[in-house]
Design an enzyme around this catalytic site. Sequence first.
Site, PDB file in Angstrom:
ATOM      1  N   ASP A 181     -32.702 -20.769  30.537  1.00  0.00           N
ATOM      2  CA  ASP A 181     -32.007 -21.395  29.050  1.00  0.00           C
ATOM      3  C   ASP A 181     -31.470 -22.552  29.366  1.00  0.00           C
ATOM      4  O   ASP A 181     -30.847 -23.413  28.941  1.00  0.00           O
ATOM      5  CB  ASP A 181     -30.549 -20.990  29.031  1.00  0.00           C
ATOM      6  CG  ASP A 181     -29.507 -20.991  29.537  1.00  0.00           C
ATOM      7  OD1 ASP A 181     -30.025 -21.294  31.147  1.00  0.00           O
ATOM      8  OD2 ASP A 181     -28.244 -21.351  29.327  1.00  0.00           O
ATOM      9  N   GLU A 182     -32.801 -23.227  30.545  1.00  0.00           N
ATOM     10  CA  GLU A 182     -32.105 -25.149  30.487  1.00  0.00           C
ATOM     11  C   GLU A 182     -33.154 -25.489  30.895  1.00  0.00           C
ATOM     12  O   GLU A 182     -34.600 -24.813  31.655  1.00  0.00           O
ATOM     13  CB  GLU A 182     -31.576 -25.486  31.777  1.00  0.00           C
ATOM     14  CG  GLU A 182     -31.622 -24.835  32.744  1.00  0.00           C
ATOM     15  CD  GLU A 182     -30.487 -24.647  33.638  1.00  0.00           C
ATOM     16  OE1 GLU A 182     -29.964 -26.340  33.879  1.00  0.00           O
ATOM     17  OE2 GLU A 182     -29.815 -24.030  34.480  1.00  0.00           O
TER      18      GLU A 182
ATOM     19  N   ASP B 151     -28.934 -27.489  27.763  1.00  0.00           N
ATOM     20  CA  ASP B 151     -28.689 -26.022  28.457  1.00  0.00           C
ATOM     21  C   ASP B 151     -28.246 -25.098  27.625  1.00  0.00           C
ATOM     22  O   ASP B 151     -26.841 -25.494  26.872  1.00  0.00           O
ATOM     23  CB  ASP B 151     -27.472 -26.296  29.910  1.00  0.00           C
ATOM     24  CG  ASP B 151     -27.047 -24.420  30.007  1.00  0.00           C
ATOM     25  OD1 ASP B 151     -27.575 -25.235  31.644  1.00  0.00           O
ATOM     26  OD2 ASP B 151     -27.021 -24.037  30.111  1.00  0.00           O
TER      27      ASP B 151
HETATM   28  P1  TTP Z   1     -26.047 -21.090  32.636  1.00  0.00           P
HETATM   29  O1  TTP Z   1     -26.242 -21.880  31.704  1.00  0.00           O
HETATM   30  O2  TTP Z   1     -25.290 -21.555  33.576  1.00  0.00           O
HETATM   31  O3  TTP Z   1     -25.025 -20.075  31.729  1.00  0.00           O
HETATM   32  P2  TTP Z   1     -24.593 -19.625  30.146  1.00  0.00           P
HETATM   33  O4  TTP Z   1     -26.108 -19.789  29.581  1.00  0.00           O
HETATM   34  O5  TTP Z   1     -24.136 -17.950  29.755  1.00  0.00           O
HETATM   35  O6  TTP Z   1     -23.160 -20.589  29.564  1.00  0.00           O
HETATM   36  P3  TTP Z   1     -22.893 -21.933  29.642  1.00  0.00           P
HETATM   37  O7  TTP Z   1     -24.159 -22.816  30.164  1.00  0.00           O
HETATM   38  O8  TTP Z   1     -22.306 -22.666  28.170  1.00  0.00           O
HETATM   39  O9  TTP Z   1     -21.944 -22.107  30.881  1.00  0.00           O
HETATM   40  O10 TTP Z   1     -26.656 -19.426  32.246  1.00  0.00           O
HETATM   41  C1  TTP Z   1     -27.868 -18.860  31.411  1.00  0.00           C
HETATM   42  C2  TTP Z   1     -27.781 -17.398  31.941  1.00  0.00           C
HETATM   43  O11 TTP Z   1     -28.124 -17.232  32.579  1.00  0.00           O
HETATM   44  C3  TTP Z   1     -26.704 -17.098  31.546  1.00  0.00           C
HETATM   45  O12 TTP Z   1     -26.105 -16.965  29.827  1.00  0.00           O
HETATM   46  C4  TTP Z   1     -26.624 -15.610  32.075  1.00  0.00           C
HETATM   47  C5  TTP Z   1     -27.494 -15.659  32.843  1.00  0.00           C
HETATM   48  N1  TTP Z   1     -26.658 -15.742  33.974  1.00  0.00           N
HETATM   49  C6  TTP Z   1     -26.730 -14.756  35.443  1.00  0.00           C
HETATM   50  O13 TTP Z   1     -27.632 -13.730  34.869  1.00  0.00           O
HETATM   51  N2  TTP Z   1     -26.332 -14.834  36.518  1.00  0.00           N
HETATM   52  C7  TTP Z   1     -25.231 -15.548  37.029  1.00  0.00           C
HETATM   53  O14 TTP Z   1     -24.714 -16.104  38.128  1.00  0.00           O
HETATM   54  C8  TTP Z   1     -25.374 -17.340  35.920  1.00  0.00           C
HETATM   55  C9  TTP Z   1     -24.723 -18.119  35.995  1.00  0.00           C
HETATM   56  C10 TTP Z   1     -25.929 -17.009  34.987  1.00  0.00           C
HETATM   57 MG    MG Z   2     -26.362 -22.131  29.487  1.00  0.00          MG
END
Ligand code: TTP
Ligand code: MG
Length: 386
Positions: free
Chosen positions: A103-104, A9
């Site tokens: 992103d994951e 992730d």
């Molecule tokens: P996440 O993997 O949940 O968050 P992140 O990568 O920004 O942070 P981390 O993993 O380090 O906690 O989400 C991935 C991407 O998806 C995030 O950069 C933006 C998008 N996203 C949204 O657009 N809305 C949301 O509510 C969430 C949670 C994520």
């Molecule tokens: Mg993330």
Amino acid sequence: MQRWIIHIDMDAFFAAVEQRDNPLYKGKPVIVGGLSGRGVVSTASYEARAFGVHSAMPMAAARRMCPSGIFLAGNHQKYSKVSKELRAIFADFSPIIEPLSLDEAFLDVTGMQLLYPDPVEIAREIKRRIQEDLQLTASAGVAENKFLAKLASDLKKPDGLVVIRPGEHTAILKNLPIGRLWGVGEVTAKELIKQGITTIGQLLEANACLLERSIGKGIYDLKRLASGQDDRPVVPSHQPKSIGREITYEQNLFALDKIETQLMLLAEDVGWRLRCSGFTARTVTLKIRFASFKTITRSHTLEEASNLDEVLFTTAKMLNNNVIKPEGIRLLGITAANLVCGSEMSLFDDKYEKCKAMHQAVDGLRRKFGDGIVTKLRLLSAKEPE
Ligand code: TTP
Ligand code: MG
């Protein structure tokens, strides 16, 4: 054979890409999301999180909490491109990849012992490649199943690498809050807390039969997860080429009003399925079969990919308006094609902020109570029997 799953992730994904591409943003609180009055935060850099800013909070609140922040609308096309590059890196390490979002992803790396005696080496190598090729950091979790791998990747964010080896999970899970279990939403969490169960360890010890009364049969799945068991396979996703729906009518349609109501119904169905499968579409195709069986299709490419009923409907309506109809219509269809992975796109489209909030609420109800629970007023009397 011992299964090994890696979950990767990216850290603060959208914000990290912005920081990478603009040296002025490095080390600063960067907040990406909808910038209009009703906009919400998509993500915040770890510097911004220190101010209490987090995903899904109103942008106005984020501005109050972090007045020195750098607020950006984001560039979804760029994130999709990075996401593709990321998946290409994953493909170098395993053919069995299940992306969960931009992103994951899960990777099944079972049976790679010849190349890598320890699966942690694979995770380390993937992180290194992401750093080297994309100048971004990711967090990785390595474990014997999906649940534990995903949990592990979240334990030491950002830039984390956590392995949970067989037999180690009991100690790790014991004191974690029940909300960490997949499937424990707000309602279940509330119910469990009411019964004095706040940690995974406590859930493991609780009597399942007693809990079944208030939680339902799902309690047995939760118990299995709480004991670290999860045998779901990593399912490589094959991206569909298009998502569409068509209806043949008992009686031919003539009136524009009737035709448009049916288009709305089709758009609602296709939009819902796009959102469920995490895609947005660039092309909308309208199909019309006339009473004589003459069939035509008309397509329109959107400026920006979308998964919103409203966008699909207005496009189909526009296409329909351009078709001369010498006879009644026996079939209508809408197809969304040119699919783009990622459902967050509409977050940046302030114009559709309201629609998006509505879809989130409506889709939530549909997931809970089934398709058909919510529909637009215009469609109430228009649903054709399947
Ligand atoms: P996440 O993997 O949940 O968050 P992140 O990568 O920004 O942070 P981390 O993993 O380090 O906690 O989400 C991935 C991407 O998806 C995030 O950069 C933006 C998008 N996203 C949204 O657009 N809305 C949301 O509510 C969430 C949670 C994520
Ligand atoms: Mg993330």
